[in-house]
Write a protein that holds these residues in place. Sequence first.
Motif, PDB file in Angstrom:
ATOM      1  N   GLY A 166      25.009 -31.349 -38.247  1.00 49.95           N
ATOM      2  CA  GLY A 166      24.389 -32.596 -38.699  1.00 49.95           C
ATOM      3  C   GLY A 166      25.334 -33.447 -39.528  1.00 49.95           C
ATOM      4  O   GLY A 166      25.431 -34.663 -39.321  1.00 49.95           O
ATOM      5  N   ASP A 167      26.031 -32.796 -40.454  1.00 44.43           N
ATOM      6  CA  ASP A 167      27.010 -33.539 -41.265  1.00 44.43           C
ATOM      7  C   ASP A 167      28.119 -34.094 -40.391  1.00 44.43           C
ATOM      8  O   ASP A 167      28.562 -35.237 -40.561  1.00 44.43           O
ATOM      9  CB  ASP A 167      27.606 -32.625 -42.341  1.00 44.43           C
ATOM     10  N   LEU A 168      28.573 -33.277 -39.446  1.00 40.98           N
ATOM     11  CA  LEU A 168      29.640 -33.709 -38.549  1.00 40.98           C
ATOM     12  C   LEU A 168      29.182 -34.894 -37.710  1.00 40.98           C
ATOM     13  O   LEU A 168      29.928 -35.862 -37.517  1.00 40.98           O
ATOM     14  CB  LEU A 168      30.054 -32.546 -37.647  1.00 40.98           C
ATOM     15  N   LYS A 169      27.956 -34.837 -37.201  1.00 44.45           N
ATOM     16  CA  LYS A 169      27.421 -35.927 -36.382  1.00 44.45           C
ATOM     17  C   LYS A 169      27.412 -37.244 -37.148  1.00 44.45           C
ATOM     18  O   LYS A 169      27.864 -38.282 -36.629  1.00 44.45           O
ATOM     19  CB  LYS A 169      26.002 -35.587 -35.934  1.00 44.45           C
ATOM     20  N   VAL A 170      26.920 -37.212 -38.370  1.00 42.68           N
ATOM     21  CA  VAL A 170      26.826 -38.440 -39.178  1.00 42.68           C
ATOM     22  C   VAL A 170      28.210 -39.050 -39.381  1.00 42.68           C
ATOM     23  O   VAL A 170      28.394 -40.273 -39.261  1.00 42.68           O
ATOM     24  CB  VAL A 170      26.157 -38.136 -40.528  1.00 42.68           C
ATOM     25  N   MET A 171      29.193 -38.212 -39.665  1.00 41.22           N
ATOM     26  CA  MET A 171      30.538 -38.734 -39.889  1.00 41.22           C
ATOM     27  C   MET A 171      31.160 -39.268 -38.600  1.00 41.22           C
ATOM     28  O   MET A 171      31.783 -40.335 -38.600  1.00 41.22           O
ATOM     29  CB  MET A 171      31.421 -37.653 -40.512  1.00 41.22           C
ATOM     30  N   LEU A 172      30.993 -38.538 -37.508  1.00 38.01           N
ATOM     31  CA  LEU A 172      31.569 -38.990 -36.241  1.00 38.01           C
ATOM     32  C   LEU A 172      30.961 -40.312 -35.788  1.00 38.01           C
ATOM     33  O   LEU A 172      31.648 -41.148 -35.191  1.00 38.01           O
ATOM     34  CB  LEU A 172      31.364 -37.931 -35.162  1.00 38.01           C
ATOM     35  N   MET A 173      29.684 -40.533 -36.082  1.00 42.43           N
ATOM     36  CA  MET A 173      29.025 -41.763 -35.653  1.00 42.43           C
ATOM     37  C   MET A 173      29.528 -42.986 -36.399  1.00 42.43           C
ATOM     38  O   MET A 173      29.225 -44.117 -36.032  1.00 42.43           O
ATOM     39  CB  MET A 173      27.503 -41.620 -35.794  1.00 42.43           C
ATOM     40  N   GLU A 174      30.318 -42.767 -37.472  1.00 40.79           N
ATOM     41  CA  GLU A 174      30.971 -43.898 -38.136  1.00 40.79           C
ATOM     42  C   GLU A 174      32.116 -44.441 -37.277  1.00 40.79           C
ATOM     43  O   GLU A 174      32.485 -45.609 -37.401  1.00 40.79           O
ATOM     44  CB  GLU A 174      31.522 -43.470 -39.493  1.00 40.79           C
ATOM     45  N   ARG A 175      32.670 -43.595 -36.409  1.00 43.13           N
ATOM     46  CA  ARG A 175      33.838 -43.988 -35.614  1.00 43.13           C
ATOM     47  C   ARG A 175      33.558 -44.043 -34.120  1.00 43.13           C
ATOM     48  O   ARG A 175      34.239 -44.765 -33.394  1.00 43.13           O
ATOM     49  CB  ARG A 175      34.992 -43.002 -35.853  1.00 43.13           C
TER      50      ARG A 175
END
Length: 476
Positions: A166-175
């Motif tokens: 979940g944390d990874l998804k949120v960060m990746l969706m910034e880029r």
Amino acid sequence: MTHRITVVGLGVGELEQLPFGVYKLLKETTQPVYLRTADHPVVSELATEGMKFTSFDSIYERHDRFEAVYADIVETLLEQAKQEAVIYAVPGHPLVAESTVQQLLARATDIDIVGGQSFLDPMFAAVGVDPIEGFQLLDATAFRVDEAQIRQHVLIGQVYDAFVAGDLKVMLMERYPDEHPVTLVTAAGTSKQHVMTVPLYELDRVTMLSNLTTVYVPPVTEEKALNRDFATLKDIIARLRGEGGCPWDQEQTHESLKKHLIEESYELLEAIDLQDDNLMIEELGDVLLQVMLHAQIGLDEGYFDIRDVIGSVSDKMIRRHPHVFAEATVDSAADVVANWQTIKSQEKPERKYLLDGVTKGAPALMRAEQIQKKVAKVGFEWDTVSGALEKVQEEIRELQEAPPKEQLAEFGDLLFSLVLVGKYMGLSGEEALQLTNDKFIRRFTRMEQLAKRPVEELSLDEQDQLWNQAKQEEQS
């Protein structure tokens, strides 16, 4: 004295995939064997064959952060090695994505590395990627989205549960676009290998996650997403200035762009005053465009480029914030400003006099504010605002009595005194005058709207009445 530590890679698959030399070492050793984790396909099979070992899995329960877990494991191994030689077994290859091994290598010299197959080969096979195209290997537990190279293949390990995903998804969706496909590979290269591709926004909804799960993120090809990347902007500016580019951009110099930077800065200030986020995005982009053009001109002329610009400001921020990046301590914002000025003066020894650093190209009101702030630091000011107000009255009288050839200078003295009053009251002369300019424009425009005929045809009394009506409407 520290005894030898032999670091062994257990590979990524089952026992039959383990190199014979590693298998023989683990079966025949009389040295104590430590495992970073017993949660590995090979371990259970070796255990049934009689291998004895000590697992560090319990250390994971004692800490909230992986950094602390790894540090604890390393300390334990180093302490044990003071008494006897030990074997330390890790998943995959010891030199691929193994923080504990890197820490051991940094702190001890008597270390042997006995390789095992890393998870990279079966991962590339699972997703059908040739690593020669360029890839990144990152750790989900220490992931920083700005490090991701969106034009390359990206592998992200340690995606062991839904919280990390979940944390990874949120960060990746910034880029990355929300619909960007990502592939989850679990137990790569084993008989239990599982591969699943989902849209990025569903990354944390996948149930088959474990410590053997790695996420593959393919390169971005969508133009809209690439346009948000800093490298794209740099390439665009280089193309505009390069052969076959734009004639206007090719002709620009540092000098010719000066007026554009000023114009764009004021347009940004207007967007800030309007509290319009979308307009701020646009105007900040226009200011950044000016910075990029100047940097590209510097590169074209062989003197500097955008990396020098970024490096300069990064170095400056670190130097001037020792309370953040070093050991200095501060108690208030005033201490921060004092430290800043002290460090700044040390950086610029060529400034011999107090007012040498006043910006010559700044608007006059802003320049007056800079001057007054600087001299106030050495005590050249009144104790209260009353002295400044009396000075304003004095300058008004001198302006009224001045002959024509001295009126400009006296008018300047009056403005300077008014800016000083603003300093005492915490008010910016530049902002105050801009506020009044905007207010005058609004009221005069409303006056024109209220008029039955063109305002130039109205008498002064009629204009004054309409002005007062516009003023009353605004105040109500």
